[in-house]
Design a protein around this motif. Structure first.
Motif, PDB file in Angstrom:
ATOM      1  N   ASP A  53      43.877  58.814  26.454  1.00  0.00           N
ATOM      2  CA  ASP A  53      44.025  57.626  25.604  1.00  0.00           C
ATOM      3  C   ASP A  53      42.984  56.553  25.885  1.00  0.00           C
ATOM      4  O   ASP A  53      42.740  55.683  25.042  1.00  0.00           O
ATOM      5  N   SER A  54      42.369  56.592  27.057  1.00  0.00           N
ATOM      6  CA  SER A  54      41.380  55.572  27.411  1.00  0.00           C
ATOM      7  C   SER A  54      40.248  55.509  26.397  1.00  0.00           C
ATOM      8  O   SER A  54      39.732  54.430  26.078  1.00  0.00           O
ATOM      9  N   SER A  55      39.846  56.668  25.879  1.00  0.00           N
ATOM     10  CA  SER A  55      38.731  56.691  24.932  1.00  0.00           C
ATOM     11  C   SER A  55      39.072  55.957  23.640  1.00  0.00           C
ATOM     12  O   SER A  55      38.193  55.345  23.013  1.00  0.00           O
ATOM     13  N   TRP A  56      40.354  55.986  23.243  1.00  0.00           N
ATOM     14  CA  TRP A  56      40.757  55.286  22.027  1.00  0.00           C
ATOM     15  C   TRP A  56      40.735  53.779  22.243  1.00  0.00           C
ATOM     16  O   TRP A  56      40.326  53.020  21.347  1.00  0.00           O
ATOM     17  N   TYR A  57      41.134  53.337  23.421  1.00  0.00           N
ATOM     18  CA  TYR A  57      41.049  51.904  23.715  1.00  0.00           C
ATOM     19  C   TYR A  57      39.587  51.441  23.760  1.00  0.00           C
ATOM     20  O   TYR A  57      39.284  50.311  23.375  1.00  0.00           O
ATOM     21  N   GLU A  58      38.732  52.301  24.228  1.00  0.00           N
ATOM     22  CA  GLU A  58      37.301  51.943  24.255  1.00  0.00           C
ATOM     23  C   GLU A  58      36.760  51.782  22.839  1.00  0.00           C
ATOM     24  O   GLU A  58      35.988  50.852  22.556  1.00  0.00           O
ATOM     25  N   LYS A  59      37.165  52.658  21.947  1.00  0.00           N
ATOM     26  CA  LYS A  59      36.721  52.536  20.556  1.00  0.00           C
ATOM     27  C   LYS A  59      37.224  51.249  19.928  1.00  0.00           C
ATOM     28  O   LYS A  59      36.492  50.574  19.187  1.00  0.00           O
ATOM     29  N   ILE A  60      38.464  50.902  20.213  1.00  0.00           N
ATOM     30  CA  ILE A  60      39.032  49.670  19.641  1.00  0.00           C
ATOM     31  C   ILE A  60      38.310  48.449  20.187  1.00  0.00           C
ATOM     32  O   ILE A  60      37.910  47.547  19.430  1.00  0.00           O
ATOM     33  N   ALA A  61      38.137  48.407  21.504  1.00  0.00           N
ATOM     34  CA  ALA A  61      37.491  47.246  22.122  1.00  0.00           C
ATOM     35  C   ALA A  61      36.039  47.123  21.705  1.00  0.00           C
ATOM     36  O   ALA A  61      35.484  46.008  21.656  1.00  0.00           O
ATOM     37  N   THR A  62      35.404  48.228  21.379  1.00  0.00           N
ATOM     38  CA  THR A  62      33.970  48.217  21.049  1.00  0.00           C
ATOM     39  C   THR A  62      33.720  48.061  19.554  1.00  0.00           C
ATOM     40  O   THR A  62      32.862  47.269  19.132  1.00  0.00           O
ATOM     41  N   TYR A  63      34.478  48.805  18.739  1.00  0.00           N
ATOM     42  CA  TYR A  63      34.192  48.839  17.300  1.00  0.00           C
ATOM     43  C   TYR A  63      35.321  48.296  16.432  1.00  0.00           C
ATOM     44  O   TYR A  63      35.137  48.122  15.220  1.00  0.00           O
ATOM     45  N   GLY A  64      36.492  48.048  16.981  1.00  0.00           N
ATOM     46  CA  GLY A  64      37.621  47.610  16.178  1.00  0.00           C
ATOM     47  C   GLY A  64      38.462  48.789  15.720  1.00  0.00           C
ATOM     48  O   GLY A  64      38.238  49.936  16.110  1.00  0.00           O
ATOM     49  N   TYR A  65      39.434  48.511  14.842  1.00  0.00           N
ATOM     50  CA  TYR A  65      40.379  49.525  14.384  1.00  0.00           C
ATOM     51  C   TYR A  65      39.851  50.297  13.185  1.00  0.00           C
ATOM     52  O   TYR A  65      39.029  49.791  12.404  1.00  0.00           O
ATOM     53  N   ASP A  66      40.358  51.532  13.029  1.00  0.00           N
ATOM     54  CA  ASP A  66      40.076  52.316  11.828  1.00  0.00           C
ATOM     55  C   ASP A  66      41.359  52.997  11.373  1.00  0.00           C
ATOM     56  O   ASP A  66      42.258  53.266  12.171  1.00  0.00           O
ATOM     57  N   PHE A  67      41.432  53.272  10.071  1.00  0.00           N
ATOM     58  CA  PHE A  67      42.602  53.938   9.493  1.00  0.00           C
ATOM     59  C   PHE A  67      42.236  54.421   8.102  1.00  0.00           C
ATOM     60  O   PHE A  67      41.388  53.828   7.417  1.00  0.00           O
ATOM     61  N   SER A  68      42.842  55.531   7.697  1.00  0.00           N
ATOM     62  CA  SER A  68      42.692  56.029   6.337  1.00  0.00           C
ATOM     63  C   SER A  68      43.991  56.702   5.942  1.00  0.00           C
ATOM     64  O   SER A  68      44.894  56.888   6.760  1.00  0.00           O
ATOM     65  N   SER A  69      44.090  57.091   4.699  1.00  0.00           N
ATOM     66  CA  SER A  69      45.317  57.711   4.202  1.00  0.00           C
ATOM     67  C   SER A  69      45.520  59.115   4.747  1.00  0.00           C
ATOM     68  O   SER A  69      46.617  59.677   4.630  1.00  0.00           O
ATOM     69  N   ASP A  70      44.474  59.708   5.335  1.00  0.00           N
ATOM     70  CA  ASP A  70      44.593  61.039   5.918  1.00  0.00           C
ATOM     71  C   ASP A  70      45.225  60.917   7.298  1.00  0.00           C
ATOM     72  O   ASP A  70      44.542  60.750   8.308  1.00  0.00           O
ATOM     73  N   VAL A  71      46.533  60.985   7.340  1.00  0.00           N
ATOM     74  CA  VAL A  71      47.245  60.754   8.597  1.00  0.00           C
ATOM     75  C   VAL A  71      47.186  61.962   9.529  1.00  0.00           C
ATOM     76  O   VAL A  71      47.700  61.900  10.641  1.00  0.00           O
ATOM     77  N   LYS A  72      46.557  63.062   9.070  1.00  0.00           N
ATOM     78  CA  LYS A  72      46.407  64.202   9.963  1.00  0.00           C
ATOM     79  C   LYS A  72      45.264  63.982  10.945  1.00  0.00           C
ATOM     80  O   LYS A  72      45.164  64.678  11.953  1.00  0.00           O
ATOM     81  N   GLN A  73      44.388  63.042  10.645  1.00  0.00           N
ATOM     82  CA  GLN A  73      43.329  62.675  11.572  1.00  0.00           C
ATOM     83  C   GLN A  73      43.847  61.597  12.523  1.00  0.00           C
ATOM     84  O   GLN A  73      44.734  60.828  12.187  1.00  0.00           O
ATOM     85  N   ILE A  74      43.248  61.557  13.716  1.00  0.00           N
ATOM     86  CA  ILE A  74      43.645  60.556  14.700  1.00  0.00           C
ATOM     87  C   ILE A  74      42.927  59.249  14.402  1.00  0.00           C
ATOM     88  O   ILE A  74      41.704  59.212  14.285  1.00  0.00           O
ATOM     89  N   HIS A  75      43.696  58.175  14.272  1.00  0.00           N
ATOM     90  CA  HIS A  75      43.128  56.859  13.993  1.00  0.00           C
ATOM     91  C   HIS A  75      43.512  55.894  15.108  1.00  0.00           C
ATOM     92  O   HIS A  75      44.627  55.940  15.649  1.00  0.00           O
ATOM     93  N   THR A  76      42.599  54.995  15.405  1.00  0.00           N
ATOM     94  CA  THR A  76      42.820  54.064  16.514  1.00  0.00           C
ATOM     95  C   THR A  76      43.911  53.051  16.222  1.00  0.00           C
ATOM     96  O   THR A  76      44.432  52.414  17.145  1.00  0.00           O
ATOM     97  N   VAL A  77      44.301  52.883  14.973  1.00  0.00           N
ATOM     98  CA  VAL A  77      45.320  51.894  14.621  1.00  0.00           C
ATOM     99  C   VAL A  77      46.681  52.237  15.241  1.00  0.00           C
ATOM    100  O   VAL A  77      47.572  51.392  15.308  1.00  0.00           O
ATOM    101  N   ALA A  78      46.828  53.470  15.738  1.00  0.00           N
ATOM    102  CA  ALA A  78      48.077  53.868  16.388  1.00  0.00           C
ATOM    103  C   ALA A  78      48.292  53.131  17.702  1.00  0.00           C
ATOM    104  O   ALA A  78      49.420  53.079  18.207  1.00  0.00           O
ATOM    105  N   PHE A  79      47.233  52.551  18.266  1.00  0.00           N
ATOM    106  CA  PHE A  79      47.323  51.880  19.559  1.00  0.00           C
ATOM    107  C   PHE A  79      47.389  50.373  19.364  1.00  0.00           C
ATOM    108  O   PHE A  79      46.599  49.798  18.622  1.00  0.00           O
ATOM    109  N   PHE A  80      48.306  49.730  20.074  1.00  0.00           N
ATOM    110  CA  PHE A  80      48.576  48.303  19.870  1.00  0.00           C
ATOM    111  C   PHE A  80      47.471  47.426  20.464  1.00  0.00           C
ATOM    112  O   PHE A  80      46.726  47.854  21.350  1.00  0.00           O
TER     113      PHE A  80
END
Length: 414
Positions: free
Chosen positions: A50-77
């Motif tokens: 999970d550390s890599s997802w926090y790094e993406k959020i802290a560096t680039y911000g959140y991402d999300f799309s309607s394709d919920v089968k892909q992993i999106h950083t918005v899942a992390f608070f």
């Protein structure tokens, strides 16, 4: 006061030292199989999964799309990556900033827990509760780049403040809790129930409801940015699919793997009779040891159980520890319901109910570790039976070192 700080700081420092030695010195010396991951002598070992997802959020911000089968950083608070980003603005790289946030928060959580437990139960119980939180194998996640340290600090402070009727502080820490992880919402029913049960008045109800502002504000952000106020919930489908409710099949699979072995479970019949035979022998020896405990004496009885438990763990692996932590935690919390503050009891049961209704069993033990109610209840138990507590702490230390090596080699822990 300065003298009292020594114990939680010592527990933090000694347990973190074990983790550092295991990750930076022992793990790089262990040979790995082909295509395995070698541990390196760097901060990179603190960042995995999970550390890599926090790094993406802290560096680039959140991402999300309607394709919920892909992993999106918005899942992390947002609170943990936000605090990490603040440190990054003064020039610190992500791995340094994330490590500092989690470790400082975890140290603060140990200090707050110690003083709260000492106020309620005295020094001995406070020391046991603090030692359990610091040395539990899953306290590894209070050092690596995860949210455990921050979440524990916020929830402990919120529960302590509400129990002492400091509603402004309870609201403040409660909002931070719900902005750190979804399980923070377990504070809301706990606060509301205690407000009603103890007839605390309107201020308590206001504090209870405003605790949810953390998740409400994040939901509002998701609505404004992605057009989906529940984006963080929908994004979770990438991990758990459509699974909801109690994961009966998952827990049953785990129980069968403990009793008959992974190989026999996979094949659907007893292909390897050695595992169930050894399991049966260990359980039978345990029953005999209990039956003749008076004739054997306390010392032989205790050492016999220590030995059998070690054999059982070596045979079954982490699954037995996970089941004991979750379901044993429910039983322990029930036994301690009249000894620990009511708000802590309700919070504990609410959190366990959330864990058991996610539809999956993955990381259940790590989430259970984040329920401070269990550490307090276990601390009170070991205060009464310290001779059982010392070998348990030794076992915790062994597992903590083992988990640290695994995490450093990018192997799944919890």
């Amino acid at each position: 006061m300065r003298e009292n700080y020594k114990f939680p700081i010592t527990m933090w420092l000694s347990s973190r030292l074990l983790i550092v030695v295991a990750m930076l010195i022992i793990a790089p010396l262990i040979p790995v199989p082909e295509n395995g991951v070698y541990a390196t002598f760097s901060l990179d070992i603190l960042s995995a999964w999970d550390s890599s997802w926090y790094e993406k959020i802290a560096t680039y911000g959140y991402d999300f799309s309607s394709d919920v089968k892909q992993i999106h950083t918005v899942a992390f608070f947002p609170l943990f990556p936000l605090l990490t980003r603040v440190l990054m603005t003064i020039g610190l790289p992500f791995k340094v900033a994330g490590t500092l946030v989690n470790n400082i928060a975890f140290l603060a959580a140990l200090i707050v827990l110690y003083f709260w437990a000492e106020e309620l139960y005295g020094q001995k119980a406070a020391r046991w509760a603090t030692a359990i939180l610091a040395w539990c194998p899953y306290s590894l996640y209070g050092t690596v780049i995860y949210t455990e340290g921050l979440f524990l600090l916020c929830t402990i402070a919120a529960l302590k403040s509400f129990e002492k009727k400091q509603y402004v502080w309870a609201t403040f820490w409660g909002v931070l809790s719900t902005a750190t992880r979804v399980p923070g919402v377990a504070l809301i029913p706990a606060f509301l129930f205690v407000s009603w049960k103890e007839n605390r008045g309107i201020k308590a109800y206001i504090a209870s409801l405003t605790t949810g502002l953390g998740i409400i504000l994040y939901s509002l952000y998701c609505q404004l940015k992605f057009g989906d106020a529940l984006a963080f919930i929908h994004a979770q489908k990438a991990w758990r699919g459509d699974a909801t409710g109690f994961a009966l099949q998952g827990w049953w699979k785990m129980l069968m793997q403990i009793t008959v072995g992974f190989t026999n479970w996979e094949f659907g019949y007893i292909k390897d009779p050695l595992h169930p035979l050894l399991f049966l022998i260990i359980i039978t020896c345990g029953c005999l040891l209990w039956h003749f405990r008076l004739k054997l004496g306390n010392m032989k009885f205790r050492y016999g159980l220590y030995f059998l438990w070690l054999l059982l763990w070596l045979l079954t692996g982490d699954e037995i520890f996970k089941i004991i932590l979750v379901f044993g935690g429910i039983y322990l919390l029930w036994l301690s319901r009249n000894k620990i503050p009511l708000v802590t009891v309700v919070y504990g049961f609410s959190s366990l109910a959330l864990i058991l209704n996610t539809g999956i069993t993955a990381s259940a033990e790590r989430y259970a570790y984040g329920i401070i109610s269990l550490s307090i209840a276990f601390g009170l138990l070991l205060e009464r039976y310290p001779r059982w507590g010392y070998p348990i702490m030794c076992f915790f230390a062994i597992l903590l070192g083992h988990f640290s090596v695994r995490f450093a080699r990018d192997l799944w822990v919890a």
